[in-house]
Design a protein around this motif. Structure first.
Motif, mmCIF file in Angstrom:
data_model
loop_
_atom_site.group_PDB
_atom_site.id
_atom_site.type_symbol
_atom_site.label_atom_id
_atom_site.label_comp_id
_atom_site.label_asym_id
_atom_site.label_seq_id
_atom_site.Cartn_x
_atom_site.Cartn_y
_atom_site.Cartn_z
ATOM 1 N N LYS A 337 0.654 -0.789 -0.152
ATOM 2 C CA LYS A 337 -0.262 0.237 0.118
ATOM 3 C C LYS A 337 0.909 1.188 -0.418
ATOM 4 O O LYS A 337 0.326 1.987 -0.916
ATOM 5 C CB LYS A 337 -0.870 0.262 1.260
ATOM 6 C CG LYS A 337 -1.693 1.031 0.711
ATOM 7 C CD LYS A 337 -2.778 1.094 2.770
ATOM 8 C CE LYS A 337 -3.326 2.564 2.352
ATOM 9 N NZ LYS A 337 -5.135 2.768 4.098
ATOM 10 N N ASN A 386 -6.614 -3.798 -6.981
ATOM 11 C CA ASN A 386 -8.269 -3.934 -7.311
ATOM 12 C C ASN A 386 -7.679 -3.208 -5.345
ATOM 13 O O ASN A 386 -9.262 -2.904 -5.063
ATOM 14 C CB ASN A 386 -8.415 -5.117 -7.669
ATOM 15 C CG ASN A 386 -9.040 -4.824 -8.620
ATOM 16 O OD1 ASN A 386 -9.199 -4.177 -9.928
ATOM 17 N ND2 ASN A 386 -8.911 -6.288 -9.147
ATOM 18 N N LYS A 387 -7.824 -4.486 -4.493
ATOM 19 C CA LYS A 387 -7.607 -3.238 -3.272
ATOM 20 C C LYS A 387 -7.015 -2.566 -2.902
ATOM 21 O O LYS A 387 -7.548 -1.401 -2.111
ATOM 22 C CB LYS A 387 -7.085 -5.281 -2.220
ATOM 23 C CG LYS A 387 -6.716 -4.648 -0.991
ATOM 24 C CD LYS A 387 -6.215 -6.126 -0.435
ATOM 25 C CE LYS A 387 -6.525 -5.690 1.250
ATOM 26 N NZ LYS A 387 -5.570 -7.203 1.461
ATOM 27 N N ALA A 389 -5.467 0.103 -5.468
ATOM 28 C CA ALA A 389 -5.791 1.568 -6.521
ATOM 29 C C ALA A 389 -7.521 1.183 -6.830
ATOM 30 O O ALA A 389 -7.800 0.478 -7.042
ATOM 31 C CB ALA A 389 -4.555 1.686 -7.399
ATOM 32 N N ARG A 390 -7.097 1.897 -8.132
ATOM 33 C CA ARG A 390 -8.388 2.015 -8.772
ATOM 34 C C ARG A 390 -8.010 2.720 -9.914
ATOM 35 O O ARG A 390 -7.063 2.900 -10.313
ATOM 36 C CB ARG A 390 -9.186 3.721 -8.278
ATOM 37 C CG ARG A 390 -10.644 4.254 -8.860
ATOM 38 C CD ARG A 390 -11.098 5.623 -8.793
ATOM 39 N NE ARG A 390 -10.614 6.869 -8.049
ATOM 40 C CZ ARG A 390 -10.069 7.614 -9.304
ATOM 41 N NH1 ARG A 390 -11.281 7.433 -9.919
ATOM 42 N NH2 ARG A 390 -9.639 9.389 -8.613
ATOM 43 N N TYR A 407 -3.960 3.534 -13.668
ATOM 44 C CA TYR A 407 -4.421 2.647 -12.006
ATOM 45 C C TYR A 407 -3.947 3.708 -11.661
ATOM 46 O O TYR A 407 -3.055 4.636 -11.875
ATOM 47 C CB TYR A 407 -3.832 1.212 -11.676
ATOM 48 C CG TYR A 407 -4.891 0.268 -12.084
ATOM 49 C CD1 TYR A 407 -5.402 -0.236 -11.593
ATOM 50 C CD2 TYR A 407 -3.850 -0.272 -13.408
ATOM 51 C CE1 TYR A 407 -6.187 -1.937 -12.102
ATOM 52 C CE2 TYR A 407 -4.114 -1.516 -14.200
ATOM 53 C CZ TYR A 407 -5.303 -2.047 -12.989
ATOM 54 O OH TYR A 407 -6.283 -3.292 -13.600
ATOM 55 N N SER A 409 -4.322 6.065 -7.896
ATOM 56 C CA SER A 409 -4.694 6.500 -5.890
ATOM 57 C C SER A 409 -6.362 5.736 -5.560
ATOM 58 O O SER A 409 -7.018 6.854 -6.528
ATOM 59 C CB SER A 409 -4.105 7.144 -4.805
ATOM 60 O OG SER A 409 -4.736 7.667 -4.220
ATOM 61 N N LYS A 410 -6.563 5.842 -4.569
ATOM 62 C CA LYS A 410 -7.706 4.814 -4.604
ATOM 63 C C LYS A 410 -8.456 6.074 -3.814
ATOM 64 O O LYS A 410 -10.022 6.227 -3.632
ATOM 65 C CB LYS A 410 -8.357 3.936 -3.411
ATOM 66 C CG LYS A 410 -9.278 2.892 -3.175
ATOM 67 C CD LYS A 410 -8.541 1.261 -2.189
ATOM 68 C CE LYS A 410 -10.463 0.369 -2.908
ATOM 69 N NZ LYS A 410 -10.386 -0.647 -2.386
ATOM 70 N N TYR A 411 -7.691 7.566 -3.174
ATOM 71 C CA TYR A 411 -8.787 7.982 -2.213
ATOM 72 C C TYR A 411 -8.135 9.573 -3.270
ATOM 73 O O TYR A 411 -6.816 9.202 -3.625
ATOM 74 C CB TYR A 411 -8.550 7.888 -0.789
ATOM 75 C CG TYR A 411 -8.658 6.469 -0.543
ATOM 76 C CD1 TYR A 411 -10.162 6.170 -0.304
ATOM 77 C CD2 TYR A 411 -7.690 5.711 0.436
ATOM 78 C CE1 TYR A 411 -10.324 5.325 0.100
ATOM 79 C CE2 TYR A 411 -8.025 4.868 0.594
ATOM 80 C CZ TYR A 411 -9.476 4.365 0.275
ATOM 81 O OH TYR A 411 -9.610 3.434 1.308
#
Length: 411
Positions: A337, A386-387, A389-390, A407, A409-411
Protein backbone atom coordinates in the motif's frame (compact mmCIF):
# COMPACT_ATOMS: atom_id res chain seq x y z
CA UNK A 1 -23.24 -43.93 32.30
CA UNK A 2 -19.74 -45.24 32.36
CA UNK A 3 -18.13 -44.51 35.73
CA UNK A 4 -14.50 -45.54 35.06
CA UNK A 5 -12.95 -45.53 31.58
CA UNK A 6 -9.89 -47.45 32.82
CA UNK A 7 -11.96 -50.54 33.65
CA UNK A 8 -13.93 -52.97 31.49
CA UNK A 9 -15.95 -51.16 28.81
CA UNK A 10 -19.59 -51.91 28.08
CA UNK A 11 -19.28 -51.55 24.31
CA UNK A 12 -22.91 -52.43 23.60
CA UNK A 13 -24.15 -49.75 25.98
CA UNK A 14 -21.90 -47.07 24.48
CA UNK A 15 -22.88 -48.07 20.95
CA UNK A 16 -26.56 -47.84 21.86
CA UNK A 17 -26.13 -44.37 23.33
CA UNK A 18 -24.40 -42.98 20.23
CA UNK A 19 -26.55 -44.91 17.72
CA UNK A 20 -23.97 -47.31 16.30
CA UNK A 21 -24.47 -51.00 15.59
CA UNK A 22 -22.07 -52.84 17.90
CA UNK A 23 -21.39 -55.43 15.16
CA UNK A 24 -19.74 -52.68 13.08
CA UNK A 25 -17.31 -51.72 15.85
CA UNK A 26 -13.69 -52.82 15.60
CA UNK A 27 -12.79 -54.69 18.81
CA UNK A 28 -10.28 -52.13 20.01
CA UNK A 29 -10.47 -49.57 22.79
CA UNK A 30 -8.44 -46.35 22.69
CA UNK A 31 -8.70 -44.35 25.88
CA UNK A 32 -8.03 -40.61 25.78
CA UNK A 33 -6.43 -38.98 28.81
CA UNK A 34 -6.02 -35.23 28.93
CA UNK A 35 -2.54 -34.05 29.89
CA UNK A 36 -1.99 -31.01 27.64
CA UNK A 37 1.51 -29.55 27.24
CA UNK A 38 1.23 -25.80 26.62
CA UNK A 39 4.79 -25.63 25.28
CA UNK A 40 3.66 -27.31 22.04
CA UNK A 41 2.78 -25.06 19.10
CA UNK A 42 1.14 -26.14 15.84
CA UNK A 43 2.31 -24.60 12.58
CA UNK A 44 0.55 -24.88 9.23
CA UNK A 45 2.86 -26.05 6.45
CA UNK A 46 2.30 -24.65 2.95
CA UNK A 47 3.83 -26.25 -0.14
CA UNK A 48 7.07 -24.25 0.22
CA UNK A 49 7.69 -25.27 3.83
CA UNK A 50 6.69 -28.88 3.21
CA UNK A 51 9.12 -29.06 0.29
CA UNK A 52 11.89 -27.47 2.39
CA UNK A 53 11.45 -30.08 5.14
CA UNK A 54 11.35 -32.95 2.64
CA UNK A 55 14.55 -31.63 1.06
CA UNK A 56 16.29 -31.62 4.44
CA UNK A 57 16.61 -27.83 4.70
CA UNK A 58 17.13 -26.11 8.04
CA UNK A 59 14.24 -24.11 9.50
CA UNK A 60 15.48 -21.24 11.68
CA UNK A 61 13.82 -18.33 13.47
CA UNK A 62 15.81 -15.12 13.00
CA UNK A 63 15.77 -11.64 14.41
CA UNK A 64 16.30 -9.67 17.58
CA UNK A 65 14.12 -9.68 20.69
CA UNK A 66 11.89 -6.78 19.60
CA UNK A 67 11.41 -8.07 16.01
CA UNK A 68 8.32 -9.87 14.73
CA UNK A 69 8.53 -13.64 14.44
CA UNK A 70 10.26 -14.68 11.21
CA UNK A 71 10.97 -18.22 10.01
CA UNK A 72 13.57 -18.91 7.32
CA UNK A 73 14.35 -21.90 5.11
CA UNK A 74 17.53 -21.99 3.03
CA UNK A 75 16.01 -19.68 0.40
CA UNK A 76 12.68 -18.26 1.61
CA UNK A 77 11.39 -16.10 4.45
CA UNK A 78 8.06 -16.39 6.26
CA UNK A 79 6.34 -14.15 8.77
CA UNK A 80 4.62 -16.19 11.50
CA UNK A 81 1.21 -15.07 12.76
CA UNK A 82 -1.16 -16.72 15.20
CA UNK A 83 -4.50 -17.82 13.75
CA UNK A 84 -7.65 -19.24 15.36
CA UNK A 85 -9.97 -22.06 14.38
CA UNK A 86 -13.40 -23.04 15.71
CA UNK A 87 -12.30 -26.69 15.73
CA UNK A 88 -10.44 -28.36 18.58
CA UNK A 89 -6.99 -29.46 17.45
CA UNK A 90 -5.64 -32.51 19.31
CA UNK A 91 -2.14 -33.96 19.35
CA UNK A 92 -2.28 -37.60 20.44
CA UNK A 93 0.69 -39.91 20.94
CA UNK A 94 0.72 -43.64 19.99
CA UNK A 95 -2.69 -43.55 18.32
CA UNK A 96 -3.68 -46.18 15.76
CA UNK A 97 -5.20 -45.28 12.39
CA UNK A 98 -8.10 -47.17 10.77
CA UNK A 99 -5.83 -49.47 8.75
CA UNK A 100 -3.86 -50.44 11.86
CA UNK A 101 -7.03 -51.14 13.85
CA UNK A 102 -8.25 -53.56 11.18
CA UNK A 103 -5.01 -55.55 10.96
CA UNK A 104 -3.99 -55.71 14.64
CA UNK A 105 -5.49 -58.15 17.19
CA UNK A 106 -8.00 -56.78 19.73
CA UNK A 107 -6.35 -54.47 22.25
CA UNK A 108 -6.87 -51.69 24.74
CA UNK A 109 -4.71 -48.66 23.97
CA UNK A 110 -4.26 -45.81 26.45
CA UNK A 111 -3.68 -42.53 24.64
CA UNK A 112 -2.45 -39.25 26.04
CA UNK A 113 -3.65 -35.95 24.63
CA UNK A 114 -0.33 -34.12 24.36
CA UNK A 115 -1.94 -30.84 23.37
CA UNK A 116 -5.38 -29.35 22.83
CA UNK A 117 -5.73 -25.95 21.21
CA UNK A 118 -7.86 -23.69 19.05
CA UNK A 119 -4.85 -21.73 17.78
CA UNK A 120 -2.09 -22.44 15.32
CA UNK A 121 0.78 -20.55 13.66
CA UNK A 122 0.21 -19.50 10.07
CA UNK A 123 3.34 -18.79 7.94
CA UNK A 124 3.12 -16.11 5.24
CA UNK A 125 5.80 -15.87 2.57
CA UNK A 126 7.28 -12.36 2.55
CA UNK A 127 9.93 -10.29 0.82
CA UNK A 128 12.59 -9.49 3.47
CA UNK A 129 13.30 -5.88 4.33
CA UNK A 130 17.03 -5.28 3.96
CA UNK A 131 17.08 -1.69 5.22
CA UNK A 132 18.74 -2.88 8.45
CA UNK A 133 21.40 -4.70 6.41
CA UNK A 134 22.17 -1.59 4.39
CA UNK A 135 22.25 0.66 7.47
CA UNK A 136 24.56 -1.78 9.28
CA UNK A 137 27.10 -1.98 6.45
CA UNK A 138 27.11 1.63 5.19
CA UNK A 139 29.22 3.08 8.06
CA UNK A 140 32.11 0.81 7.07
CA UNK A 141 31.79 1.16 3.29
CA UNK A 142 35.11 0.34 1.64
CA UNK A 143 36.80 3.33 -0.02
CA UNK A 144 40.28 1.85 -0.47
CA UNK A 145 43.26 0.94 1.77
CA UNK A 146 44.08 4.59 2.51
CA UNK A 147 40.86 5.11 4.48
CA UNK A 148 40.94 1.87 6.49
CA UNK A 149 42.68 3.51 9.46
CA UNK A 150 39.59 5.69 9.93
CA UNK A 151 37.40 2.59 10.35
CA UNK A 152 39.65 0.62 12.71
CA UNK A 153 37.27 1.04 15.67
CA UNK A 154 34.08 0.36 13.70
CA UNK A 155 32.31 -2.98 14.12
CA UNK A 156 32.35 -5.07 10.96
CA UNK A 157 30.10 -8.02 10.15
CA UNK A 158 30.79 -11.57 9.06
CA UNK A 159 28.04 -13.72 7.54
CA UNK A 160 27.59 -15.37 10.93
CA UNK A 161 27.03 -11.96 12.53
CA UNK A 162 24.50 -10.94 9.88
CA UNK A 163 22.46 -14.11 10.30
CA UNK A 164 22.00 -13.27 13.98
CA UNK A 165 19.86 -10.20 13.27
CA UNK A 166 18.95 -10.00 9.56
CA UNK A 167 15.54 -11.64 9.13
CA UNK A 168 16.03 -13.42 5.83
CA UNK A 169 17.16 -16.77 4.45
CA UNK A 170 20.83 -17.40 3.65
CA UNK A 171 20.31 -17.18 -0.10
CA UNK A 172 18.28 -13.98 0.17
CA UNK A 173 20.96 -12.37 2.37
CA UNK A 174 23.67 -13.30 -0.13
CA UNK A 175 21.59 -11.89 -2.98
CA UNK A 176 20.96 -8.66 -1.07
CA UNK A 177 24.69 -8.33 -0.29
CA UNK A 178 25.49 -8.71 -3.98
CA UNK A 179 22.89 -6.07 -4.93
CA UNK A 180 24.40 -3.71 -2.34
CA UNK A 181 27.84 -4.23 -3.94
CA UNK A 182 29.09 -5.87 -0.76
CA UNK A 183 31.92 -8.40 -0.78
CA UNK A 184 34.18 -10.11 1.76
CA UNK A 185 37.31 -8.11 2.65
CA UNK A 186 39.53 -9.58 5.39
CA UNK A 187 36.71 -11.86 6.55
CA UNK A 188 33.97 -9.22 6.79
CA UNK A 189 31.27 -8.07 4.40
CA UNK A 190 31.90 -4.54 3.19
CA UNK A 191 29.88 -2.41 0.79
CA UNK A 192 32.13 -1.04 -1.95
CA UNK A 193 31.57 2.71 -1.74
CA UNK A 194 29.82 3.95 -4.88
CA UNK A 195 32.52 6.39 -6.07
CA UNK A 196 35.25 3.77 -5.51
CA UNK A 197 33.18 1.13 -7.33
CA UNK A 198 32.71 3.51 -10.27
CA UNK A 199 36.44 4.25 -10.42
CA UNK A 200 37.21 0.55 -10.81
CA UNK A 201 34.55 0.10 -13.48
CA UNK A 202 35.95 3.04 -15.45
CA UNK A 203 39.49 1.64 -15.19
CA UNK A 204 38.25 -1.72 -16.49
CA UNK A 205 36.52 -0.03 -19.42
CA UNK A 206 39.65 2.04 -20.14
CA UNK A 207 41.73 -1.15 -20.13
CA UNK A 208 39.34 -2.74 -22.65
CA UNK A 209 39.70 0.29 -24.91
CA UNK A 210 43.50 0.54 -24.54
CA UNK A 211 43.95 -3.12 -25.46
CA UNK A 212 41.38 -2.96 -28.28
CA UNK A 213 39.49 -5.83 -26.73
CA UNK A 214 35.98 -6.58 -27.90
CA UNK A 215 33.42 -6.06 -25.16
CA UNK A 216 32.54 -9.70 -25.80
CA UNK A 217 36.08 -10.87 -24.98
CA UNK A 218 37.38 -9.37 -21.73
CA UNK A 219 40.20 -11.12 -19.84
CA UNK A 220 39.90 -11.56 -16.08
CA UNK A 221 43.46 -12.40 -15.03
CA UNK A 222 45.08 -9.78 -17.23
CA UNK A 223 42.66 -7.20 -15.83
CA UNK A 224 43.51 -8.22 -12.25
CA UNK A 225 47.25 -8.15 -12.96
CA UNK A 226 47.08 -4.71 -14.57
CA UNK A 227 44.87 -3.05 -11.94
CA UNK A 228 46.19 -4.62 -8.74
CA UNK A 229 48.75 -1.82 -8.41
CA UNK A 230 45.86 0.66 -8.14
CA UNK A 231 43.20 -1.35 -6.27
CA UNK A 232 43.09 -4.49 -4.05
CA UNK A 233 42.93 -7.56 -6.25
CA UNK A 234 39.89 -9.11 -4.53
CA UNK A 235 37.92 -5.88 -4.90
CA UNK A 236 38.78 -5.58 -8.60
CA UNK A 237 37.68 -9.20 -9.11
CA UNK A 238 34.36 -8.54 -7.37
CA UNK A 239 33.66 -5.41 -9.46
CA UNK A 240 34.79 -7.16 -12.65
CA UNK A 241 32.45 -10.13 -12.11
CA UNK A 242 29.61 -7.80 -11.09
CA UNK A 243 29.67 -6.16 -14.52
CA UNK A 244 30.46 -9.22 -16.64
CA UNK A 245 29.03 -12.50 -17.84
CA UNK A 246 31.22 -15.62 -18.00
CA UNK A 247 31.50 -16.96 -21.53
CA UNK A 248 30.52 -20.62 -21.61
CA UNK A 249 31.68 -21.05 -25.21
CA UNK A 250 34.26 -19.01 -27.08
CA UNK A 251 35.39 -18.59 -30.65
CA UNK A 252 39.13 -19.47 -30.65
CA UNK A 253 39.83 -17.04 -33.51
CA UNK A 254 38.65 -14.14 -31.33
CA UNK A 255 40.67 -15.09 -28.24
CA UNK A 256 43.99 -13.33 -27.66
CA UNK A 257 45.03 -15.30 -24.54
CA UNK A 258 43.59 -18.81 -24.44
CA UNK A 259 44.97 -19.39 -20.92
CA UNK A 260 42.89 -16.59 -19.39
CA UNK A 261 39.28 -16.64 -18.21
CA UNK A 262 37.20 -14.81 -20.80
CA UNK A 263 34.16 -12.72 -19.91
CA UNK A 264 31.69 -10.54 -21.76
CA UNK A 265 30.47 -7.13 -20.62
CA UNK A 266 26.90 -7.49 -19.35
CA UNK A 267 25.12 -5.07 -21.69
CA UNK A 268 22.16 -4.47 -19.37
CA UNK A 269 24.33 -3.82 -16.30
CA UNK A 270 26.69 -1.50 -18.20
CA UNK A 271 23.77 0.47 -19.65
CA UNK A 272 22.14 0.76 -16.22
CA UNK A 273 25.49 1.77 -14.71
CA UNK A 274 25.87 4.73 -17.06
CA UNK A 275 22.18 5.67 -16.87
CA UNK A 276 22.37 5.80 -13.07
CA UNK A 277 25.57 7.86 -13.25
CA UNK A 278 23.78 10.41 -15.47
CA UNK A 279 20.51 10.56 -13.52
CA UNK A 280 21.35 10.02 -9.84
CA UNK A 281 22.30 13.62 -9.05
CA UNK A 282 19.42 15.25 -10.93
CA UNK A 283 15.78 15.71 -9.99
CA UNK A 284 14.68 15.25 -13.59
CA UNK A 285 16.30 15.20 -17.03
CA UNK A 286 15.08 16.12 -20.50
CA UNK A 287 14.29 12.79 -22.14
CA UNK A 288 15.88 13.49 -25.55
CA UNK A 289 19.02 14.93 -23.97
CA UNK A 290 19.30 11.91 -21.71
CA UNK A 291 19.02 9.45 -24.60
CA UNK A 292 21.80 11.24 -26.51
CA UNK A 293 24.16 11.43 -23.52
CA UNK A 294 23.41 7.85 -22.53
CA UNK A 295 24.10 6.55 -26.04
CA UNK A 296 27.45 8.37 -26.19
CA UNK A 297 28.58 7.27 -22.72
CA UNK A 298 28.40 3.49 -23.14
CA UNK A 299 31.36 1.52 -24.60
CA UNK A 300 31.66 0.97 -28.32
CA UNK A 301 29.40 -1.84 -29.54
CA UNK A 302 26.94 -1.54 -26.63
CA UNK A 303 23.42 -0.49 -27.58
CA UNK A 304 21.09 1.27 -25.15
CA UNK A 305 17.44 0.26 -24.76
CA UNK A 306 14.76 1.79 -22.56
CA UNK A 307 13.81 -1.70 -21.33
CA UNK A 308 17.19 -1.76 -19.55
CA UNK A 309 15.91 0.96 -17.20
CA UNK A 310 13.03 -1.04 -15.75
CA UNK A 311 12.85 -0.40 -12.03
CA UNK A 312 15.55 2.30 -12.26
CA UNK A 313 13.89 5.32 -13.93
CA UNK A 314 10.48 6.47 -15.08
CA UNK A 315 9.43 8.66 -18.01
CA UNK A 316 6.98 11.48 -17.20
CA UNK A 317 5.17 14.24 -19.08
CA UNK A 318 5.48 17.72 -17.55
CA UNK A 319 4.11 20.79 -19.32
CA UNK A 320 3.76 18.74 -22.52
CA UNK A 321 7.47 17.90 -22.31
CA UNK A 322 8.91 14.40 -21.93
CA UNK A 323 11.31 14.02 -18.99
CA UNK A 324 13.00 11.10 -17.22
CA UNK A 325 13.29 10.76 -13.45
CA UNK A 326 15.67 8.59 -11.44
CA UNK A 327 13.49 6.19 -9.44
CA UNK A 328 15.28 3.03 -8.26
CA UNK A 329 13.00 0.27 -7.01
CA UNK A 330 15.09 -0.12 -3.84
CA UNK A 331 14.18 3.42 -2.76
CA UNK A 332 10.46 2.58 -2.45
CA UNK A 333 8.67 1.28 0.69
CA UNK A 334 8.43 -2.49 1.19
CA UNK A 335 4.73 -2.38 2.08
CA UNK A 336 2.42 -2.80 -0.93
CA UNK A 337 0.00 0.00 0.00
CA UNK A 338 2.79 2.43 0.93
CA UNK A 339 4.68 1.64 -2.29
CA UNK A 340 1.61 2.37 -4.41
CA UNK A 341 0.98 5.61 -2.55
CA UNK A 342 4.57 6.71 -3.21
CA UNK A 343 4.25 5.92 -6.91
CA UNK A 344 0.92 7.75 -7.24
CA UNK A 345 2.49 10.86 -5.70
CA UNK A 346 5.15 10.82 -8.43
CA UNK A 347 2.74 10.10 -11.26
CA UNK A 348 -1.06 10.34 -11.11
CA UNK A 349 -1.92 7.35 -13.29
CA UNK A 350 0.07 4.25 -14.24
CA UNK A 351 -0.41 1.44 -16.72
CA UNK A 352 -0.14 -2.15 -15.53
CA UNK A 353 3.14 -2.56 -17.45
CA UNK A 354 4.67 0.49 -15.76
CA UNK A 355 3.66 -0.66 -12.28
CA UNK A 356 4.93 -4.17 -12.84
CA UNK A 357 8.50 -2.82 -13.09
CA UNK A 358 8.25 -1.75 -9.44
CA UNK A 359 6.62 -4.92 -8.09
CA UNK A 360 8.81 -7.72 -9.43
CA UNK A 361 10.02 -8.83 -6.00
CA UNK A 362 6.50 -8.74 -4.57
CA UNK A 363 5.15 -10.80 -7.47
CA UNK A 364 7.85 -13.46 -7.10
CA UNK A 365 6.86 -14.10 -3.48
CA UNK A 366 3.12 -14.02 -4.13
CA UNK A 367 3.55 -16.41 -7.07
CA UNK A 368 5.26 -18.88 -4.73
CA UNK A 369 2.11 -18.92 -2.60
CA UNK A 370 -0.11 -19.61 -5.59
CA UNK A 371 -0.36 -22.31 -8.20
CA UNK A 372 1.87 -20.98 -10.99
CA UNK A 373 -0.23 -22.74 -13.60
CA UNK A 374 -3.31 -20.79 -12.51
CA UNK A 375 -1.83 -17.32 -12.01
CA UNK A 376 0.58 -14.99 -13.76
CA UNK A 377 2.21 -11.70 -12.79
CA UNK A 378 -0.49 -9.58 -14.44
CA UNK A 379 -3.38 -11.32 -12.69
CA UNK A 380 -1.60 -11.28 -9.32
CA UNK A 381 -0.72 -7.60 -9.62
CA UNK A 382 -4.26 -6.92 -10.85
CA UNK A 383 -5.62 -8.44 -7.63
CA UNK A 384 -3.38 -6.18 -5.53
CA UNK A 385 -4.40 -3.11 -7.53
CA UNK A 386 -8.11 -3.89 -7.13
CA UNK A 387 -7.53 -3.80 -3.38
CA UNK A 388 -5.26 -0.76 -3.07
CA UNK A 389 -5.88 1.34 -6.21
CA UNK A 390 -8.61 2.57 -8.53
CA UNK A 391 -8.95 1.55 -12.18
CA UNK A 392 -9.49 4.16 -14.88
CA UNK A 393 -10.59 3.15 -18.39
CA UNK A 394 -9.82 5.80 -21.00
CA UNK A 395 -11.18 5.57 -24.58
CA UNK A 396 -8.44 5.34 -27.16
CA UNK A 397 -8.55 8.13 -29.73
CA UNK A 398 -5.87 6.59 -31.95
CA UNK A 399 -5.94 3.84 -34.58
CA UNK A 400 -6.01 1.17 -31.88
CA UNK A 401 -9.62 0.47 -30.96
CA UNK A 402 -8.75 -0.93 -27.53
CA UNK A 403 -9.43 1.24 -24.48
CA UNK A 404 -6.47 2.20 -22.27
CA UNK A 405 -6.50 0.95 -18.66
CA UNK A 406 -4.70 2.93 -15.96
CA UNK A 407 -4.52 2.82 -12.18
CA UNK A 408 -4.52 5.73 -9.73
CA UNK A 409 -4.83 6.39 -6.03
CA UNK A 410 -7.95 4.92 -4.46
CA UNK A 411 -8.69 8.14 -2.56
Amino acid sequence: MIQNLDEKYNIDKIASIIGINSNDIVPHVQTLKYNSDDSIKLIELDANLMRAIQDGQNLVIRGEYEDSLILCTDNKTFELKEAETTNSLLIISNGLANEELLTNPPLENNLKIEHLTHNYIEPCLIKPNFLKLKESLEPTAYRGPTYEIELIDFFKYSMKDLKNFIQASDQEILKALYELNATIINGFYRIIENTYFNQIVNHILSLIEENSWSYKNVYLNETLYTLEELFPREVVEFVFKSMMKKLLTTNPSNIINSNDDVYELDEIKICRFFAEDILKNTIKFDFKDFLNIWKLSVPKGIKTHMTYLEGLAIVLIENNKKIIKFLPEASLPQNTKERLNSLFKIKEKWSLTELKMYFKGFLENISDNENPSKSDDNSILGTLLNKFARKIIMPNTGDDSNDKVYYCSKY
